[in-house]
Design an enzyme around this catalytic site. Structure first.
Site, PDB file in Angstrom:
ATOM      1  N   LYS A 190       0.845  -1.203   0.000  1.00 53.44           N
ATOM      2  CA  LYS A 190       0.000   0.000   0.000  1.00 53.44           C
ATOM      3  C   LYS A 190       0.882   1.256   0.000  1.00 53.44           C
ATOM      4  O   LYS A 190       0.676   2.155  -0.791  1.00 53.44           O
ATOM      5  CB  LYS A 190      -0.903  -0.010   1.238  1.00 53.44           C
ATOM      6  N   GLU A 198      10.606  -4.746   4.400  1.00 56.66           N
ATOM      7  CA  GLU A 198      10.725  -6.148   3.995  1.00 56.66           C
ATOM      8  C   GLU A 198      10.385  -6.318   2.513  1.00 56.66           C
ATOM      9  O   GLU A 198      11.070  -7.029   1.768  1.00 56.66           O
ATOM     10  CB  GLU A 198       9.774  -7.015   4.833  1.00 56.66           C
ATOM     11  N   GLY A 209      -4.961  -1.711   4.948  1.00 60.77           N
ATOM     12  CA  GLY A 209      -4.106  -2.796   4.469  1.00 60.77           C
ATOM     13  C   GLY A 209      -4.717  -4.157   4.735  1.00 60.77           C
ATOM     14  O   GLY A 209      -4.818  -4.996   3.839  1.00 60.77           O
ATOM     15  N   ARG A 210      -5.220  -4.371   5.960  1.00 57.78           N
ATOM     16  CA  ARG A 210      -5.738  -5.687   6.300  1.00 57.78           C
ATOM     17  C   ARG A 210      -7.143  -5.931   5.758  1.00 57.78           C
ATOM     18  O   ARG A 210      -7.730  -6.981   5.983  1.00 57.78           O
ATOM     19  CB  ARG A 210      -5.685  -5.883   7.813  1.00 57.78           C
ATOM     20  N   GLU A 232      -4.796  -6.483  14.750  1.00 58.42           N
ATOM     21  CA  GLU A 232      -4.275  -5.182  14.324  1.00 58.42           C
ATOM     22  C   GLU A 232      -5.417  -4.157  14.272  1.00 58.42           C
ATOM     23  O   GLU A 232      -5.187  -2.960  14.374  1.00 58.42           O
ATOM     24  CB  GLU A 232      -3.586  -5.271  12.958  1.00 58.42           C
ATOM     25  N   HIS A 284      -5.399 -32.812  18.117  1.00 59.56           N
ATOM     26  CA  HIS A 284      -4.200 -33.544  18.542  1.00 59.56           C
ATOM     27  C   HIS A 284      -3.096 -32.587  18.941  1.00 59.56           C
ATOM     28  O   HIS A 284      -1.923 -32.935  18.974  1.00 59.56           O
ATOM     29  CB  HIS A 284      -3.738 -34.467  17.406  1.00 59.56           C
ATOM     30  N   LYS A 330       9.337  -0.571  14.178  1.00 60.51           N
ATOM     31  CA  LYS A 330       9.967  -0.283  12.882  1.00 60.51           C
ATOM     32  C   LYS A 330      10.977   0.865  13.048  1.00 60.51           C
ATOM     33  O   LYS A 330      12.077   0.840  12.527  1.00 60.51           O
ATOM     34  CB  LYS A 330       8.922   0.148  11.869  1.00 60.51           C
TER      35      LYS A 330
HETATM   36  O1  F6P Z   1       1.842  -4.273   9.944  1.00 61.75           O
HETATM   37  C1  F6P Z   1       1.870  -2.947   9.625  1.00 61.75           C
HETATM   38  C2  F6P Z   1       1.397  -2.739   8.214  1.00 61.75           C
HETATM   39  O2  F6P Z   1       1.326  -1.373   7.944  1.00 61.75           O
HETATM   40  C3  F6P Z   1       0.065  -3.407   7.944  1.00 61.75           C
HETATM   41  O3  F6P Z   1      -1.032  -2.663   8.402  1.00 61.75           O
HETATM   42  C4  F6P Z   1       0.121  -3.562   6.448  1.00 61.75           C
HETATM   43  O4  F6P Z   1      -0.828  -4.470   5.974  1.00 61.75           O
HETATM   44  C5  F6P Z   1       1.566  -4.050   6.272  1.00 61.75           C
HETATM   45  O5  F6P Z   1       2.306  -3.332   7.274  1.00 61.75           O
HETATM   46  C6  F6P Z   1       2.141  -3.846   4.884  1.00 61.75           C
HETATM   47  O6  F6P Z   1       2.075  -2.483   4.554  1.00 61.75           O
HETATM   48  P1  F6P Z   1       2.237  -2.094   2.986  1.00 61.75           P
HETATM   49  O7  F6P Z   1       1.071  -2.760   2.263  1.00 61.75           O
HETATM   50  O8  F6P Z   1       2.171  -0.606   2.951  1.00 61.75           O
HETATM   51  O9  F6P Z   1       3.546  -2.636   2.508  1.00 61.75           O
END
Ligand code: F6P
Length: 548
Positions: free
Chosen positions: A206, A212, A267-268, A353, A384, A512
């Protein structure tokens, strides 16, 4: 005490809890053969059986009173109408618009956003059909065979969960891969499975600033160029999904392969947007649209059904009943469908979240619990693993069981056995086993005297442990869409009662921030002393190791 915990509806539930906690579901069922009919709902092929809960009709009335006191119906309309209810980020919350039909109108700042939604869906349709048909190919002319999503959190968990859950609808000519972790093992193990000439990387982010995702995207780009031998290959083997079109352009993504979405999509809550591109590529746009339609159907149910006949409302209020009045700290999601093995992990971000918050909409610290830990595994595997705790642990763990009546793989007796376990578990959790019953069993097994007395306490089950059962015909795109929207809206219901903003996530920033500060220190030549003794030693241990 806060306004909420002092409120009449909350106080009424609190004193009602004093009564209910002494009652047993076994007696409730014994006293009313129509209990299932009273406490179950059906909608669009979905059965929601909530009769195995510690509730009476009075409980339901008091829970819906609390929802009404929280002005839930007003909040529902505020969500769907595009009001900026994500107040700390001054944003609307309109994942529901992503699954709205083309003829709807939803305005943000006076602009109808639905045309943009369908413009992007049309772009996704064209692109997915071109990739799946072979009209769009790789740099060397080979057809795309591997879809590789690079993203994390909401830019990965939803598409991954859906691709796994709808695997029976996936193209046999395509494999879907998901790289999230900055741990190089994630991308290293994925790249081993890929043929560079037939791999399509989708960078999903987003913000397009997530550490990462950008690290993995750069590694994938370097791998592709090295293996194909040309920078020009990037244009054919990379696509991007983001709200940040400046950064996607800087990365060098061919604009025709960039799919936008908007800041009013959390995002979620974004799998319905172009973040769902890997889903649409894998299962086809027609099935992706069935997924959207299922979610839309649940949205309409949520908007129109009376509170007492409203699945997300009942599911949400039951969570509050156990969490805030019985003091349960967690609840378990137990899908009796192996294809849904990633559903608990998906719900972890969606729920925790969204509602893992300690400050309310007015900026005051809350004096009640908000949200609970979500966890779970598919049945029958969980039986189990952790059902010992659920049955005989010292804490009540409310459970949601989900199961299809029909399997995609009707082999022998498997599905009948699966469902017998699913139904038996909810019955056992409700009934329990009394000392008298346990004793009779041990006697029937031939035990007597001290041996029997010694074993007896361990064979008793307290029971009276609540469960919901969600039954559906088959795990198909429409049903999965309904289920996901059910949980999205359930979370919203709870956030309204708790008076918290379910749509920001300031809690993810601090870690972060510190990681960005520590990164250069882990690379430094000088011994680090700027932190506490633990952090200093951890950093220096790594620094010294990496010097050798
Ligand atoms: O976990 C933090 C967060 O901002 C989430 O809300 C989001 O889904 C994820 O990191 C990835 O963010 P982006 O889609 O901006 O890479």
């Amino acid at each position: 005490m806060s306004n909420l915990t002092r409120s009449p509806a909350w106080q009424a539930l609190s004193s009602h809890h004093d009564d209910i906690r002494k009652q047993s579901m076994r007696e409730m069922f014994g006293a009313d053969t129509g209990r299932f009919d009273k406490f179950s709902l059906r909608f669009d092929g979905l059965l929601f059986d909530y009769s195995k809960n510690l509730i009476t009709e009075k409980t339901l009335a008091l829970l819906t009173d609390l929802a009404q006191q929280s002005k839930l119906q007003e909040w529902i309309e505020r969500q769907f109408s595009g009001e900026k209810i994500n107040t700390s980020e001054a944003r609307a919350v309109l994942h529901t618009a992503l699954r709205s039909p083309r003829d709807r109108t939803v305005n943000i700042d006076g602009k109808n956003i639905i045309p943009d939604v369908h413009r992007v869906l049309d772009h996704m349709r064209r692109y997915t059909e071109a990739v799946r048909s072979g009209a769009v190919r790789g740099h060397t002319g080979k057809q795309i065979r591997h879809i590789v999503n690079i993203g994390i959190g909401g830019s990965a968990l939803g598409p991954l969960m859906v691709c796994e859950a709808l695997k029976p609808y996936g193209s046999p000519d395509l494999s879907a891969h998901f790289v999230s972790n900055v741990d190089a093992s994630d991308i290293a193990e994925t790249l081993k499975k890929l043929d560079p000439e037939t791999a399509l990387f989708i960078i999903s982010s987003k913000t397009f600033t997530t550490q990462e995702t950008l690290a993995n995207a750069r590694t994938a780009r370097a791998w592709l160029v090295e293996h194909i031998g040309s920078e020009e290959a990037v244009a054919k083997h990379f696509a991007a999904v983001s709200t940040n079109l400046v950064e996607t352009s800087k990365f060098g993504i061919n604009p025709e392969n960039v799919f936008e979405f908007w800041d009013w999509v959390g995002g979620r809550y974004s799998l319905w947007s172009a973040i769902g591109l890997p889903i649409a590529l894998y299962i086809g746009m027609e099935n992706f649209e069935r997924l959207l339609a299922g979610a839309h159907a649940m949205d309409e149910h949520f908007r129109t059904a009376p509170l007492k006949k409203n699945m997300p409302v009942i599911l949400g209020m039951l969570g509050i009943w156990y969490g805030n009045f019985f003091g349960t700290g967690s609840y378990a999601i137990l899908p009796y469908d192996q294809y849904m093995h990633r559903f608990p992990a998906y719900l972890q971000q969606l729920e925790m979240e969204s509602n893992g918050k300690r400050v309310d909409r007015a900026g005051d610290e809350v004096d009640y619990d908000t949200h609970f830990t979500v966890w779970g595994e598919p049945g029958t595997n969980g039986q189990h693993s952790f059902y010992q705790l659920i049955h005989q642990g010292t804490r009540m763990v409310p459970t949601d069981f989900l199961a299809p009546l029909t399997s995609h793989n009707p082999i022998g007796e498997h599905h009948t056995m699966l469902l017998s376990n699913c139904f038996a578990q909810t019955e056992a959790l409700m009934l329990g086993k009394t000392e008298t019953e346990a004793r009779a069993e041990l006697v029937a097994q031939g035990l007597t005297g001290e041996a029997l007395e010694a074993l007896l306490p361990y064979k008793v089950f307290p029971g009276n442990r609540p469960s919901n059962t969600l039954l559906f015909e088959k795990l198909d795109p429409h049903t999965l869409g309904m289920l996901v929207a059910l949980y999205e809206q359930k979370i919203f219901v709870q956030s309204v009662v708790w008076n918290i903003n379910a749509f920001d996530q300031w809690g993810v920033e601090f870690g972060k921030q510190l990681a960005n500060k520590l990164l250069p220190e882990l690379r430094s030549k000088e011994t680090v002393t700027a932190h506490d003794s633990s952090t200093n030693n951890l950093i220096n241990l790594y620094r010294n190791l990496s010097k050798t």
